[in-house]
Design a protein around this motif. Structure first.
Motif, PDB file in Angstrom:
ATOM      1  N   THR A  20    -102.138  -5.305   5.446  1.00 38.41           N
ATOM      2  CA  THR A  20    -102.968  -5.789   4.350  1.00 38.41           C
ATOM      3  C   THR A  20    -103.874  -4.657   3.885  1.00 38.41           C
ATOM      4  O   THR A  20    -104.281  -3.810   4.673  1.00 38.41           O
ATOM      5  N   ARG A  21    -104.161  -4.662   2.581  1.00 34.90           N
ATOM      6  CA  ARG A  21    -105.043  -3.668   1.973  1.00 34.90           C
ATOM      7  C   ARG A  21    -106.216  -4.400   1.338  1.00 34.90           C
ATOM      8  O   ARG A  21    -106.034  -5.385   0.629  1.00 34.90           O
ATOM      9  N   VAL A  50     -99.219  -5.627   1.906  1.00 35.77           N
ATOM     10  CA  VAL A  50     -98.551  -4.414   1.444  1.00 35.77           C
ATOM     11  C   VAL A  50     -97.528  -3.967   2.483  1.00 35.77           C
ATOM     12  O   VAL A  50     -97.764  -4.079   3.677  1.00 35.77           O
ATOM     13  N   GLU A  93    -101.225   5.640   5.078  1.00 38.08           N
ATOM     14  CA  GLU A  93    -102.122   4.548   5.425  1.00 38.08           C
ATOM     15  C   GLU A  93    -103.291   5.013   6.287  1.00 38.08           C
ATOM     16  O   GLU A  93    -104.210   4.255   6.552  1.00 38.08           O
TER      17      GLU A  93
END
Length: 143
Positions: A20-21, A50, A93
């Motif tokens: 998750t973002r 994501v 990331e």
């Protein structure tokens, strides 16, 4: 299988871990977060699912040669099979994700910095139920 941690209806080519973002600070989390942004400097935002990078580089690795001691559950009637554990840095990331190496990949096949890719794997099978997980495999290896 842990629902929402990876794609599971696709073949190996499309297999991805899911994170998750945060829409406010762009921090990415794995395992996925569905409640709040874990960045202590962020006031919080919406969290969006994501797909994570399919490839990364070995950050660290080790082998699990020994059966875990009590109080961990380990059936003494089942032969112990050593495995390789890999910590993989996903550069885009800015995170490290832990997982087992694909079957047949040993510590002799890895060095820090080796490029690896995430592939679907089997954690275990019990009474006809297959529990799916992810594995890390050096890029270009097909075993």
């Amino acid at each position: 299988m842990v629902a929402g941690w990876f794609t599971h209806d696709s073949g190996e080519e499309d297999f991805r871990l899911l994170g998750t973002r945060c829409t406010a600070c762009s921090s990415v989390f794995f395992p996925p977060e569905d409640t709040f942004c874990r960045n202590p400097a962020c006031q919080g935002g919406e969290l969006a699912q994501v797909p994570l990078s399919k490839r990364g580089r070995v950050w660290s690795y080790t082998d699990g040669r020994y059966r875990p001691p009590a109080p961990y559950v380990s059936d003494p009637d089942v032969p112990w099979e050593p495995y390789t554990l890999v910590a993989v840095e996903l550069e885009a990331e800015r995170m490290v994700v832990l997982g087992q190496a694909a079957p047949g990949v040993t510590v002799a096949d890895l060095t820090v910095g080796t490029e690896v890719e995430v592939v679907p794997g089997v954690l275990d099978e019990d009474a006809g139920t297959v529990r799916t997980t992810w594995h890390w495999r050096p890029v270009g290896v097909t075993r």
